[in-house]
Design a protein around this motif. Structure first.
Motif, PDB file in Angstrom:
ATOM      1  N   ALA A 191      40.979  46.065 -39.773  1.00  0.00           N
ATOM      2  CA  ALA A 191      40.418  47.370 -39.409  1.00  0.00           C
ATOM      3  C   ALA A 191      39.386  47.884 -40.414  1.00  0.00           C
ATOM      4  CB  ALA A 191      41.552  48.388 -39.269  1.00  0.00           C
ATOM      5  N   LEU A 192      39.093  47.108 -41.438  1.00  0.00           N
ATOM      6  CA  LEU A 192      38.207  47.579 -42.497  1.00  0.00           C
ATOM      7  C   LEU A 192      36.802  47.935 -41.997  1.00  0.00           C
ATOM      8  CD1 LEU A 192      38.899  45.197 -45.544  1.00  0.00           C
ATOM      9  CD2 LEU A 192      39.468  47.638 -45.370  1.00  0.00           C
ATOM     10  N   ILE A 193      36.304  49.051 -42.509  1.00  0.00           N
ATOM     11  CA  ILE A 193      34.892  49.398 -42.383  1.00  0.00           C
ATOM     12  C   ILE A 193      34.323  49.286 -43.789  1.00  0.00           C
ATOM     13  CG2 ILE A 193      33.202  51.167 -41.784  1.00  0.00           C
ATOM     14  CD1 ILE A 193      35.351  52.465 -40.035  1.00  0.00           C
ATOM     15  N   GLU A 194      33.486  48.295 -44.017  1.00  0.00           N
ATOM     16  CA  GLU A 194      32.993  48.055 -45.363  1.00  0.00           C
ATOM     17  C   GLU A 194      31.544  48.506 -45.520  1.00  0.00           C
ATOM     18  OE1 GLU A 194      34.726  44.518 -47.469  1.00  0.00           O
ATOM     19  OE2 GLU A 194      34.815  43.760 -45.423  1.00  0.00           O
ATOM     20  N   GLN A 218      33.392  35.004 -48.364  1.00  0.00           N
ATOM     21  CA  GLN A 218      33.729  36.005 -47.355  1.00  0.00           C
ATOM     22  C   GLN A 218      32.935  37.299 -47.550  1.00  0.00           C
ATOM     23  OE1 GLN A 218      37.887  37.122 -47.408  1.00  0.00           O
ATOM     24  NE2 GLN A 218      37.780  38.193 -45.447  1.00  0.00           N
ATOM     25  N   LEU A 219      32.780  37.696 -48.803  1.00  0.00           N
ATOM     26  CA  LEU A 219      32.077  38.944 -49.127  1.00  0.00           C
ATOM     27  C   LEU A 219      30.567  38.752 -49.267  1.00  0.00           C
ATOM     28  CD1 LEU A 219      34.572  40.185 -51.864  1.00  0.00           C
ATOM     29  CD2 LEU A 219      34.368  41.071 -49.522  1.00  0.00           C
ATOM     30  N   THR A 255      43.751  38.195 -48.472  1.00  0.00           N
ATOM     31  CA  THR A 255      43.661  39.396 -47.639  1.00  0.00           C
ATOM     32  C   THR A 255      43.845  40.658 -48.470  1.00  0.00           C
ATOM     33  OG1 THR A 255      44.374  38.335 -45.592  1.00  0.00           O
ATOM     34  CG2 THR A 255      44.849  40.684 -45.806  1.00  0.00           C
ATOM     35  N   ILE A 256      44.863  40.657 -49.314  1.00  0.00           N
ATOM     36  CA  ILE A 256      45.144  41.828 -50.147  1.00  0.00           C
ATOM     37  C   ILE A 256      43.994  42.116 -51.099  1.00  0.00           C
ATOM     38  CG2 ILE A 256      46.656  42.709 -51.980  1.00  0.00           C
ATOM     39  CD1 ILE A 256      48.944  41.099 -50.571  1.00  0.00           C
ATOM     40  N   LEU A 257      43.476  41.087 -51.746  1.00  0.00           N
ATOM     41  CA  LEU A 257      42.379  41.280 -52.692  1.00  0.00           C
ATOM     42  C   LEU A 257      41.102  41.736 -51.977  1.00  0.00           C
ATOM     43  CD1 LEU A 257      42.869  38.370 -55.254  1.00  0.00           C
ATOM     44  CD2 LEU A 257      43.930  40.630 -55.162  1.00  0.00           C
ATOM     45  N   HIS A 258      40.952  41.328 -50.739  1.00  0.00           N
ATOM     46  CA  HIS A 258      39.825  41.817 -49.931  1.00  0.00           C
ATOM     47  C   HIS A 258      39.958  43.333 -49.720  1.00  0.00           C
ATOM     48  CE1 HIS A 258      37.452  41.561 -45.862  1.00  0.00           C
ATOM     49  NE2 HIS A 258      36.781  42.226 -46.797  1.00  0.00           N
ATOM     50  N   VAL A 259      41.168  43.790 -49.400  1.00  0.00           N
ATOM     51  CA  VAL A 259      41.412  45.229 -49.218  1.00  0.00           C
ATOM     52  C   VAL A 259      41.163  45.973 -50.531  1.00  0.00           C
ATOM     53  CG1 VAL A 259      43.129  46.983 -48.622  1.00  0.00           C
ATOM     54  CG2 VAL A 259      43.043  44.838 -47.333  1.00  0.00           C
ATOM     55  N   PHE A 260      41.630  45.398 -51.635  1.00  0.00           N
ATOM     56  CA  PHE A 260      41.393  46.018 -52.947  1.00  0.00           C
ATOM     57  C   PHE A 260      39.887  46.174 -53.200  1.00  0.00           C
ATOM     58  CE2 PHE A 260      45.567  44.526 -55.235  1.00  0.00           C
ATOM     59  CZ  PHE A 260      46.301  45.286 -54.353  1.00  0.00           C
ATOM     60  N   HIS A 261      39.133  45.134 -52.854  1.00  0.00           N
ATOM     61  CA  HIS A 261      37.683  45.164 -53.067  1.00  0.00           C
ATOM     62  C   HIS A 261      37.046  46.269 -52.220  1.00  0.00           C
ATOM     63  CE1 HIS A 261      33.475  43.896 -52.236  1.00  0.00           C
ATOM     64  NE2 HIS A 261      33.489  43.541 -53.512  1.00  0.00           N
ATOM     65  N   ALA A 262      37.497  46.389 -50.966  1.00  0.00           N
ATOM     66  CA  ALA A 262      36.944  47.416 -50.079  1.00  0.00           C
ATOM     67  C   ALA A 262      37.214  48.818 -50.613  1.00  0.00           C
ATOM     68  CB  ALA A 262      37.534  47.257 -48.676  1.00  0.00           C
ATOM     69  N   ALA A 263      38.357  49.000 -51.280  1.00  0.00           N
ATOM     70  CA  ALA A 263      38.725  50.308 -51.832  1.00  0.00           C
ATOM     71  C   ALA A 263      38.144  50.536 -53.223  1.00  0.00           C
ATOM     72  CB  ALA A 263      40.246  50.441 -51.886  1.00  0.00           C
ATOM     73  N   LYS A 264      37.416  49.517 -53.728  1.00  0.00           N
ATOM     74  CA  LYS A 264      36.848  49.575 -55.089  1.00  0.00           C
ATOM     75  C   LYS A 264      37.945  49.882 -56.120  1.00  0.00           C
ATOM     76  CE  LYS A 264      32.197  50.977 -53.601  1.00  0.00           C
ATOM     77  NZ  LYS A 264      32.446  50.788 -52.161  1.00  0.00           N
ATOM     78  N   ALA A 321      47.332  42.504 -43.372  1.00  0.00           N
ATOM     79  CA  ALA A 321      46.474  41.769 -42.443  1.00  0.00           C
ATOM     80  C   ALA A 321      45.883  42.710 -41.398  1.00  0.00           C
ATOM     81  CB  ALA A 321      47.269  40.656 -41.768  1.00  0.00           C
ATOM     82  N   LEU A 322      46.687  43.664 -40.932  1.00  0.00           N
ATOM     83  CA  LEU A 322      46.189  44.635 -39.959  1.00  0.00           C
ATOM     84  C   LEU A 322      45.171  45.569 -40.599  1.00  0.00           C
ATOM     85  CD1 LEU A 322      49.589  45.458 -38.217  1.00  0.00           C
ATOM     86  CD2 LEU A 322      47.699  44.117 -37.262  1.00  0.00           C
TER      87      LEU A 322
END
Length: 412
Positions: A397-400, A144-145, A179-188, A392-393
């Motif tokens: 909405a992520l801007i990576e 995914q990343l 999904t959660i781990l994806h958000v964590f990754h985006a927030a570093k 999930a929402l």
């Protein structure tokens, strides 16, 4: 005219017994005013759901009547009655004390507790399956990343937080964890996940068996002590969050460690600019449920609103909300008791009316227990809505940040 309370015999020791379980709880605070029943949204929906009648049985010493009252297990322990009580009498705590006296809880509640004690998680997931699921999620995130070097940080010492979650995110809903781990990754995020103790749920929050409650939660805190994170962050699960915080407050005697809900750290990251979101990616009208264990009992109200208002274009509040919110009808362990399905759907009707009144097409449900109930009521009442966790929402909405060496997209 209401049905009278039939008195067989009075036992003056009952009051002291329950007061002892509740650490000298003072029943004399009860004014018998009936505000608890007025505050209970379910008191008129089905039989044996009158908190005022139940607490009077306890206060009068009607042992047999109180111990056999269906109210003990009908109650969702949502504490809506306590919000209305002018004296702050916590009937949910009294209910839990009586549940703890029940030799065998109904449904699968005791099986869940036994599995958690045996395996370290409520779903009975064995260690090899847990590790393999994490490896699978890791591979999915690498794809995914578009980053084959991505790794889930396991057993990392001295992280900013240890992430603890619901075993259903491993056994049934690994996409939620992805999904959660994806958000964590985006927030570093600087976090860790334990390979040994990771399930923050504790079904004994509902069964009232304090010895088993401690046996389930203590190893989680011992693991946190070993890894030494700054805090524990708990996933979108009201009862996991509530039980973890309750153990930290009342039973943990090691090094103090803060416990926060995932929506709180999401809010922090947005404010700090670590989590960049484009809410125009979520244009469909959304409403949000306030899980009782998170909002009414633990007071976490503003963070999820800050997050969702920065995540979606059209947010619609339910009425009432916050600490006055209407319970979804599946609290108190009802989901683990198959016989309660019809009662759960009856209890769901006030929440259904709230949902319909907003005109929203998506229900944001930041709780595992609640979202199962919302999915059931969605089908039962043919609402045609979509139920989503807040994560999930946020992910949508992520801007990576795009790596400098990433290939440019070309148009045909």
């Amino acid at each position: 005219m209401g049905e009278p309370i039939r008195v067989k015999s009075l036992d003056p020791t009952l009051r002291d017994e329950i007061a002892g379980i509740l650490k000298k709880y003072d029943f004399s605070n009860c004014l018998t005013c009936g505000m608890c029943t007025a505050g209970c949204i379910y008191s008129d929906l089905h039989e044996d759901q009158d908190p005022r009648k139940f607490i009077r049985k306890v206060a009068l010493g009607m042992r047999e009547e109180a111990e056999n009252d269906p109210f003990v297990w009908n109650c969702t322990m949502c504490e809506r009655c306590t919000v209305e009580c002018p004296m702050g009498v916590n009937i949910a705590a009294i209910t839990r004390a009586f549940r703890g006296k029940t030799p065998v809880p109904p449904g699968h509640l005791q099986v869940i507790a036994d599995d958690h004690i045996r395996t370290g998680n409520q779903m009975g997931v064995e260690q090899i399956d847990y590790i393999e699921t994490l490896e699978w999620i890791e591979e999915l995130l690498q794809a995914q990343l578009k980053d084959p070097s991505y790794k889930i940080p396991l057993d990392k010492p001295n992280a900013d937080f240890m992430f603890c979650f619901n075993a259903r995110e491993i056994k049934h809903y690994p996409a939620d964890l992805q999904t959660i781990l994806h958000v964590f990754h985006a927030a570093k995020a600087n976090y860790t996940i334990s390979t040994k103790r990771w399930d923050a749920t504790n079904i004994c929050l509902f069964t009232g068996k304090d010895d088993e409650f401690c046996e389930i939660s203590r190893p989680l805190f011992e693991e946190a002590q070993r890894l030494n994170p700054k805090e524990i962050i708990v996933t979108e699960c009201g009862h996991a969050f509530r039980s973890t915080r309750q153990f930290a407050r009342n039973y943990w005697d090691g090094k103090p460690i803060p416990v926060r809900h995932i929506v709180e750290i999401y809010a922090d990251w947005i404010k700090e600019g670590k989590l960049k979101l484009d809410k125009t990616k979520n244009t469909v009208p959304v409403t949000m449920h306030d899980p009782c264990n998170t909002v009414r009992k633990e007071g976490v109200y503003e963070p999820q609103r800050y997050v969702i208002k920065n995540t979606v274009m059209d947010y619609r509040e339910m009425n009432p909300e916050g600490k006055y919110n209407i319970c979804c009808g599946a609290g108190g362990g009802a989901l683990a008791v198959a016989a309660t399905k019809q009662m759960r759907m009856i209890k769901a009707k006030p929440k259904v009316d709230q949902l319909v009144a907003t005109g929203a097409k998506i229900g944001c449900i930041p709780c595992h227990n609640c979202i199962d109930q919302f999915n059931d009521m969605n089908k039962y009442y043919k609402l045609g809505m979509k139920m989503e966790h807040l994560s999930a929402l946020v992910e949508n909405a992520l801007i990576e940040d795009i790596p400098e060496d990433a290939p440019e997209e070309t148009s045909n």
